[in-house]
Design a protein around this motif. Structure first.
Motif, PDB file in Angstrom:
ATOM      1  N   THR A   1       0.837  -1.198   0.000  1.00  0.00           N
ATOM      2  CA  THR A   1       0.000   0.000   0.000  1.00  0.00           C
ATOM      3  C   THR A   1       0.873   1.249   0.000  1.00  0.00           C
ATOM      4  O   THR A   1       0.733   2.123  -0.871  1.00  0.00           O
ATOM      5  N   GLY A   2       1.798   1.339   0.968  1.00  0.00           N
ATOM      6  CA  GLY A   2       2.645   2.537   1.060  1.00  0.00           C
ATOM      7  C   GLY A   2       3.499   2.735  -0.180  1.00  0.00           C
ATOM      8  O   GLY A   2       3.533   3.819  -0.776  1.00  0.00           O
TER       9      GLY A   2
ATOM     10  N   GLU B   1      13.623  -8.005   7.925  1.00  0.00           N
ATOM     11  CA  GLU B   1      12.300  -8.204   7.341  1.00  0.00           C
ATOM     12  C   GLU B   1      12.426  -9.133   6.119  1.00  0.00           C
ATOM     13  O   GLU B   1      13.490  -9.231   5.512  1.00  0.00           O
TER      14      GLU B   1
ATOM     15  N   ASN C   1       8.678   6.626  15.197  1.00  0.00           N
ATOM     16  CA  ASN C   1       7.773   7.536  14.491  1.00  0.00           C
ATOM     17  C   ASN C   1       7.871   8.944  15.058  1.00  0.00           C
ATOM     18  O   ASN C   1       7.800   9.937  14.340  1.00  0.00           O
TER      19      ASN C   1
HETATM   20  N1  GTP Z   1       8.977   3.659  11.017  1.00  0.00           N
HETATM   21  C1  GTP Z   1       7.905   2.862  10.858  1.00  0.00           C
HETATM   22  N2  GTP Z   1       7.955   1.858   9.993  1.00  0.00           N
HETATM   23  C2  GTP Z   1       6.865   1.072   9.864  1.00  0.00           C
HETATM   24  C3  GTP Z   1       5.689   1.263  10.620  1.00  0.00           C
HETATM   25  N3  GTP Z   1       4.808   0.312  10.260  1.00  0.00           N
HETATM   26  C4  GTP Z   1       5.392  -0.424   9.302  1.00  0.00           C
HETATM   27  N4  GTP Z   1       6.639   0.033   9.056  1.00  0.00           N
HETATM   28  C5  GTP Z   1       7.567  -0.350   7.986  1.00  0.00           C
HETATM   29  O1  GTP Z   1       6.847  -0.159   6.774  1.00  0.00           O
HETATM   30  C6  GTP Z   1       6.803  -1.367   6.043  1.00  0.00           C
HETATM   31  C7  GTP Z   1       5.443  -1.487   5.406  1.00  0.00           C
HETATM   32  O2  GTP Z   1       4.483  -1.756   6.406  1.00  0.00           O
HETATM   33  P1  GTP Z   1       3.050  -1.096   6.346  1.00  0.00           P
HETATM   34  O3  GTP Z   1       3.190   0.380   6.265  1.00  0.00           O
HETATM   35  O4  GTP Z   1       2.242  -1.629   7.467  1.00  0.00           O
HETATM   36  O5  GTP Z   1       2.523  -1.660   4.972  1.00  0.00           O
HETATM   37  P2  GTP Z   1       1.410  -1.013   4.065  1.00  0.00           P
HETATM   38  O6  GTP Z   1       1.948   0.161   3.364  1.00  0.00           O
HETATM   39  O7  GTP Z   1       0.190  -0.801   4.892  1.00  0.00           O
HETATM   40  O8  GTP Z   1       1.191  -2.095   2.954  1.00  0.00           O
HETATM   41  P3  GTP Z   1       0.572  -3.573   3.027  1.00  0.00           P
HETATM   42  O9  GTP Z   1       0.326  -3.919   4.479  1.00  0.00           O
HETATM   43  O10 GTP Z   1       1.629  -4.392   2.380  1.00  0.00           O
HETATM   44  O11 GTP Z   1      -0.682  -3.487   2.224  1.00  0.00           O
HETATM   45  C8  GTP Z   1       7.128  -2.460   7.044  1.00  0.00           C
HETATM   46  O12 GTP Z   1       7.726  -3.514   6.382  1.00  0.00           O
HETATM   47  C9  GTP Z   1       8.070  -1.765   7.978  1.00  0.00           C
HETATM   48  O13 GTP Z   1       9.366  -1.711   7.394  1.00  0.00           O
HETATM   49  C10 GTP Z   1       5.655   2.352  11.522  1.00  0.00           C
HETATM   50  O14 GTP Z   1       4.682   2.641  12.219  1.00  0.00           O
HETATM   51  N5  GTP Z   1       6.794   3.115  11.590  1.00  0.00           N
END
Ligand code: GTP
Length: 458
Positions: free
Chosen positions: A116-117, A147, A249
């Motif tokens: 997503t991100g 990861e 964060n």
């Molecule tokens: N710094 C930080 N990194 C995060 C956080 N949550 C997730 N991550 C990182 O971001 C990556 C993507 O996770 P998410 O943001 O949950 O993924 P998403 O964009 O929602 O996408 P999908 O779950 O794949 O649909 C992870 O593999 C971590 O490396 C957060 O709150 N802070």
């Protein structure tokens, strides 16, 4: 700078939430609530840990796409792109909630390793560029080294898109900040089909890789213990442990706000060398990847008059300040202290580690009581940074504020030697090779894409 914030995916929405919280806590007027967050996960799973973004500014999309699961795209950026493209009219309509006329730019925040991100985030960046006449920046999170390899592949591909679309990408490297991340116990069990296809082979060749359970519950929470944070019971929230990413964060939000929000204070006294939005924009104009360092100096509290002695209001301000308990500098060593502070900021844990001399432009912001900002120190810090970064393009300014500390924040723009990016690209290449060897199929990305040689990959 006045900005609109857009968060995408789990990381993006939580960091935007932190940005709003820190903006209020530090009396800044950067977004003034001009923010929106997007996620593909189902309500209940989406927006975990989000408290400050109003409900009406939380948008879910992709729910009708057959491959988007309750927990989102499972790290698949192609799915993220497809879901965003399919719902693009809804996403555009959601942007109507944002104010773009009275801003200096927009910032999109996302985890590059998320489908997503990283995937939908790239589409939203393109859309933002359409609706915002001012620069569109990104704050992009790189994954930790432990990861799954599939995440590195997603991050490498997404970074390439982000750099191409955004006016500048400030990176935050989770690996460099790993010691501040709380336990993500079910990291392995959250690998979904897209990652399994990469990681199952990695496991057979590398014993240290996290085991992948092919039958892992695809709906498993992808955000570690945060499942406790956002339980359905609203009362449960208060007793919940902080989100595992809470500290990082906050670190990311503080650094970004100190640079992009420099000078946007509710109450600010006159500064000799006040930083403004155009200084920041000029530094970021380079494009590419940027990083931020920060260091703080507690100022001495000096009590010259006893508490019980009233200080007459008719005294000149400088004399009143001398009599009262106010943080200030202590004489001839001030210049050295300011220079030392800037040096510490550059040598601190940067949002993403890099070779300082690979920076194109730099910006120093000193935030604290005006009496503590020594002009001479400022100049010698600037001179030192010119040598260190090997550039004469060093902007510097201050942000006078009532505080018991002096903070130096340094932006290094368009850094080209960034080891964590290289490490992610290497892991991405390995993941690609494993994918292609095993399935004999061509992935949508090729090796050149992951190494960043092609311009755009979607
Ligand atoms: N710094 C930080 N990194 C995060 C956080 N949550 C997730 N991550 C990182 O971001 C990556 C993507 O996770 P998410 O943001 O949950 O993924 P998403 O964009 O929602 O996408 P999908 O779950 O794949 O649909 C992870 O593999 C971590 O490396 C957060 O709150 N802070």
């Amino acid at each position: 700078m006045k900005l609109a914030f857009v968060g995408v995916g789990g990381a993006g929405t939580r960091i935007v939430d932190r940005l709003l919280a820190r903006e209020a806590e530090t009396d800044r007027t950067v977004s003034r609530g001009n923010a929106i967050v997007f996620d593909t996960a189902e309500p209940g799973d989406a927006f975990r840990g989000v408290e400050h973004v109003p409900e009406e500014c939380r948008v879910t999309f992709g729910d009708v796409h057959p491959d988007v699961g309750p927990a989102g795209t499972g790290g698949n950026p192609d799915l993220g792109v497809a879901a965003a493209r399919e719902d693009v009219y809804e996403l555009r309509r959601a942007f109507d909630a944002l104010e773009f006329t009275d801003v200096d730019g927009a910032v999109l925040v996302a985890g590059l390793a998320g489908g997503t991100g990283g995937g939908a985030g790239a589409v939203l960046l393109e859309e933002l560029q359409e609706v915002c006449d001012d620069p569109v920046y990104a704050l992009a999170v790189l994954p930790s080294a432990d990861e799954p390899a599939g995440r590195a592949l997603t991050a490498a591909r997404s970074l390439q898109s982000f750099v191409r679309i955004a006016d500048n990408v400030v990176c935050f490297d989770n690996e460099a900040w790993d010691s501040e991340i709380g336990p993500l116990e079910d990291l392995e069990s959250r690998t979904l089909s897209y990652e399994e296809s990469v990681d199952a082979d990695a496991e057979s060749t590398d014993d240290s890789s996290p085991a992948v359970d092919a039958d892992a519950d695809a709906d498993a929470d992808s955000r570690g213990p945060s499942s406790d944070v956002a339980s359905d019971d609203p009362d449960a929230e208060d007793d919940s442990p902080p989100h595992p990413y809470e500290t990082v964060n906050r670190a990311a939000a503080d650094r970004l706000l100190s640079i992009l929000g420099a000078g946007e204070l509710e109450s600010m006294t006159i500064a000799e060398n006040r930083i403004d939005a155009s200084d920041v924009a000029r530094t970021l104009e380079t494009g590419g990847v940027s990083t931020i360092g920060q260091a703080t100096l507690e100022l001495e509290q000096r009590q010259r008059a006893p508490d019980w002695l009233p200080v007459p209001s008719w005294l000149p301000a400088s004399f009143r300040g001398w009599l009262t308990d106010s943080p200030e500098d202590s004489g001839p060593t001030d210049a050295a202290r300011v220079k030392d502070l800037v040096q510490r900021a550059v040598e601190s844990r940067l949002t993403v580690p890099c070779a300082v001399d690979s920076a194109d432009r730099t910006l120093i912001v000193l935030s604290g009581p005006p009496s503590s900002v020594s002009r001479k120190g400022f100049e010698s810090a600037r001179h030192w940074l010119e040598g260190e970064a090997d550039t004469v393009d060093v902007m510097a300014g201050d942000e006078p504020r009532d505080a018991a500390e002096l903070t130096a924040t340094v932006l290094l723009s368009n850094v080209t030697e960034v080891p964590p990016v290289e490490a992610v690209q290497e892991r991405a290449l390995e993941a690609l090779e494993l994918l292609e060897d095993r399935d004999g199929r061509k992935s949508t990305a090729n090796a050149d894409d992951a190494a960043g040689e092609n311009e755009f990959i979607w």
